[in-house]
Every structure is written in structure tokens, then in C-alpha cells.
Design an enzyme around this catalytic site. Structure first.
Site, PDB file in Angstrom:
ATOM      1  N   ASP A 199       1.179  -4.756  -0.355  1.00 46.77           N
ATOM      2  CA  ASP A 199       0.672  -4.738   1.015  1.00 46.77           C
ATOM      3  C   ASP A 199       1.148  -3.465   1.713  1.00 46.77           C
ATOM      4  OD1 ASP A 199       3.099  -5.583   3.076  1.00 46.77           O
ATOM      5  OD2 ASP A 199       3.364  -6.494   1.109  1.00 46.77           O
ATOM      6  N   SER A 200       0.247  -2.874   2.512  1.00 43.92           N
ATOM      7  CA  SER A 200       0.560  -1.679   3.290  1.00 43.92           C
ATOM      8  C   SER A 200       1.015  -0.536   2.369  1.00 43.92           C
ATOM      9  CB  SER A 200       1.602  -2.007   4.356  1.00 43.92           C
ATOM     10  OG  SER A 200       1.726  -0.960   5.285  1.00 43.92           O
ATOM     11  N   CYS A 201       2.212   0.028   2.581  1.00 39.24           N
ATOM     12  CA  CYS A 201       2.667   1.089   1.679  1.00 39.24           C
ATOM     13  C   CYS A 201       2.943   0.535   0.294  1.00 39.24           C
ATOM     14  CB  CYS A 201       3.905   1.794   2.236  1.00 39.24           C
ATOM     15  SG  CYS A 201       5.445   0.883   2.042  1.00 39.24           S
ATOM     16  N   MET A 256      -3.592  -5.216  -0.162  1.00 39.42           N
ATOM     17  CA  MET A 256      -3.673  -5.849   1.146  1.00 39.42           C
ATOM     18  C   MET A 256      -3.325  -4.828   2.228  1.00 39.42           C
ATOM     19  SD  MET A 256      -1.630  -9.385   0.380  1.00 39.42           S
ATOM     20  CE  MET A 256      -1.080  -9.503  -1.318  1.00 39.42           C
ATOM     21  N   HIS A 289      -2.939  -5.345  11.245  1.00 45.49           N
ATOM     22  CA  HIS A 289      -2.246  -4.958  10.016  1.00 45.49           C
ATOM     23  C   HIS A 289      -1.356  -6.092   9.490  1.00 45.49           C
ATOM     24  CE1 HIS A 289      -0.678  -2.214   7.051  1.00 45.49           C
ATOM     25  NE2 HIS A 289       0.565  -2.463   7.425  1.00 45.49           N
TER      26      HIS A 289
END
Length: 304
Positions: free
Chosen positions: A148-150, A177, A275
Site C-alpha cells: 500500500d502507498s509507498c 493499493m 488515501h
């Protein structure tokens, strides 16, 4: 008393903006930001019907989250946090939901964070974990790499590296994600969703990049910004993104490029979501649906 969904979302977004998004715009120390997100993560309820075991793989601390004694698939998850925050604690509750919904083992990594460990240390550590799993007898077809994200950045970079070094070791699938894939920050949604994303700010991304990327490196290099990598031959991929995310363009561009490379990609857009909205599944229907979509994708790979 049942709360009006629109009102519930309004209050949630207001709280997130006040408690995390706005403070993240300032160049606070990594330790301060880590403490803040650890406290925020305590609001998420953890499933009681999973078993959690601490372990260490290739020198990296990890947690094994299992919903049952025997699972045919492993989800290897790489958490987000702009490369400098996030931990086993921040994502434990969310990943307990993933394990329970998929009925699969989730392996959650506590990889080294920047600025103490800048690029490429996180990616190298995660790659070493993957190789040790294979050495221990885990088959690539039984692994789904998730992030997820980074963490989605690191997950895609890992799969691109595996593809280049040994295609036989590619996992069965990839889950991205709310992916942060372009460290050059050129996506259009960085501008038009800047006010709408309740959790993530442009400033937080820029701070994370400064911590993570050595100054002499070009941020458009594929190991840093995997959106610029070669997607041909990637495994089936699920992409999830909220319509209010400043990273929406990263997900859209991934879908377009993956389809052009004939990758089997499932792109899911969740209306009104910010986010890392997946972590809010206990309270929001769109987040619940995202977990159901993850389970459906994982089970389809398992049947194949």
C-alpha cells in the site's frame, strides 16, 4: 443509532485532515511523525480470529498473520508510510482483516525505513526476504506480493527486479493499493485532488522522497519510480485507488501502461475515498468492498 453515511464521512475526513494531513505538511522529525501515525492507527480494531506470530526472515522483523492452520497462499505485504513512517503496529489491524477475508497467510514486513536507511536498503532487504522464502521451499506460485502507498512502490519494484533476474521466480500475482509509483510527482491528480485527499499531502510525499532518495540519483529511475519500468511479463495485478486520492494518476497510468503491455490488470476505483481508505473497512462500505475485491482476486489466483 445509525449515523448518516455522508455525515460520518465528513467527520472522518475532518478528523484525518486535522490530526495527520495538515501536521504532515511541516518538516517534523521522523520520530515525531512515526509516533503520530502509531497513535492514529490505534483507532483500528484488530480481528480476534487470527493468530499472529513474530519471526525474523533474512534479518528483517516480520509478523505472520494466519486465519487458519493451513493456508495454500501467502500474501507478502509491504506497508506504506512515505518510506519513513509505518510499522508492524500501524498495519496490524488492517492486515488481520485481509487475512480473515482471504483466509490466507499474510506475512507483514518491518523493512528498514529512511532516512536512517535510504534507497536501496529497503528494496534490498525485501528482495532478500523473498529469496529466503524461496530457499525455504515456498513456491513462487503460492506467493502474492502486496503493498500500500509507498509499499506498493516497493512491491512493484521488487516484481520488476525478479522479472529481470529470474522470471521463474515471479509471484502468482501483485496487489497495489493506493500506489505511489512516481517519485517525480508528475501525476495530474497531485494538483486537482490536493484539497480532496483527507490523509495525504504533497508536502508529506516530498519529505518522504527527501528522506529516501540520495540527492545524486535521478528520481525517474525505475527502481525508484517503477511506473517508468518495463511492464511486459508482469503477473496478474489488482490496482485499488480512491477517487479523491492525490495518487489517482499513478494508478491510472499503471493501468494504461500495464494493459498496453498485455498484463492482466484489474483496476478498481472507489468513489469518494481518500488515501489508504482500505484501512477504514470497519466503518465504510467502499472500504469493505475493497477487501472483498482483494479476497476475490486472491482466490482467483489460488484456483489457477
Amino acid at each position: 443509532m445509525k449515523i448518516n453515511p455522508a455525515l460520518k464521512q465528513y467527520f472522518t475526513e475532518s478528523i484525518l485532515k486535522a490530526s495527520f494531513k495538515y501536521p504532515s505538511r511541516f518538516n517534523l522529525s521522523p520520530s515525531t511523525m512515526r509516533f503520530s501515525i502509531e497513535q492514529l492507527s490505534r483507532i483500528f480494531p484488530q480481528r480476534k480470529d487470527v493468530h499472529i506470530r513474530n519471526l525474523r526472515i533474512a534479518g528483517v522483523r516480520a509478523e505472520e498473520i494466519k486465519p487458519q492452520a493451513h493456508s495454500t497462499q501467502m500474501i507478502l505485504h509491504i506497508h506504506g508510510g512515505a518510506f519513513f513512517v509505518g510499522s508492524l503496529n500501524t498495519h496490524r489491524a488492517f492486515l488481520s482483516e485481509v487475512a480473515a477475508r482471504t483466509q490466507m497467510q499474510v506475512l507483514h514486513l518491518d523493512y528498514p525505513l529512511a532516512p536512517e536507511n535510504p534507497f536501496p536498503e529497503a528494496g534490498d532487504a525485501i528482495y532478500d526476504v523473498y529469496q529466503q522464502l524461496l530457499d525455504q521451499g515456498v513456491l513462487p506460485k503460492d506467493i502474492i506480493i502486496s503493498g500500500d502507498s509507498c509499499g506498493a512502490n516497493l512491491a512493484l519494484a521488487l516484481v520488476l527486479r525478479i522479472k529481470e533476474e529470474n522470471k521463474q521466480q515471479l509471484p502468482s500475482g501483485l496487489i497495489l493499493m493506493s500506489p505511489f509509483l512516481d517519485l517525480t510527482l508528475t501525476g495530474e491528480s497531485m494538483r486537482y485532488n490536493q484539497k480532496h485527499d483527507a490523509l495525504l499531502s504533497m508536502e508529506a510525499l516530498e519529505i518522504g522522497i527527501e528522506h529516501y532518495v540520495p540527492k545524486h540519483l535521478d528520481r525517474s529511475l525505475a527502481p525508484l519510480s517503477p511506473i517508468f519500468g518495463d511492464f511486459e511479463g508482469l503477473p496478474p495485478t489488482l490496482v485499488q485507488i480512491g477517487s479523491k486520492e492525490i495518487l489517482l494518476s499513478d494508478a491510472q497510468r499503471f493501468e494504461e501502461k500495464a494493459k498496453a503491455a498485455h498484463v492482466k490488470v484489474i483496476y478498481k476505483l472507489y468513489t469518494g475515498m481518500w488515501h489508504n481508505f482500505q484501512m477504514f473497512s470497519p466503518w465504510f462500505d467502499e472500504a469493505k468492498r475493497s477487501l472483498a475485491d482483494i479476497a476475490e482476486f486472491a482466490h482467483h489466483l489460488d484456483r489457477d
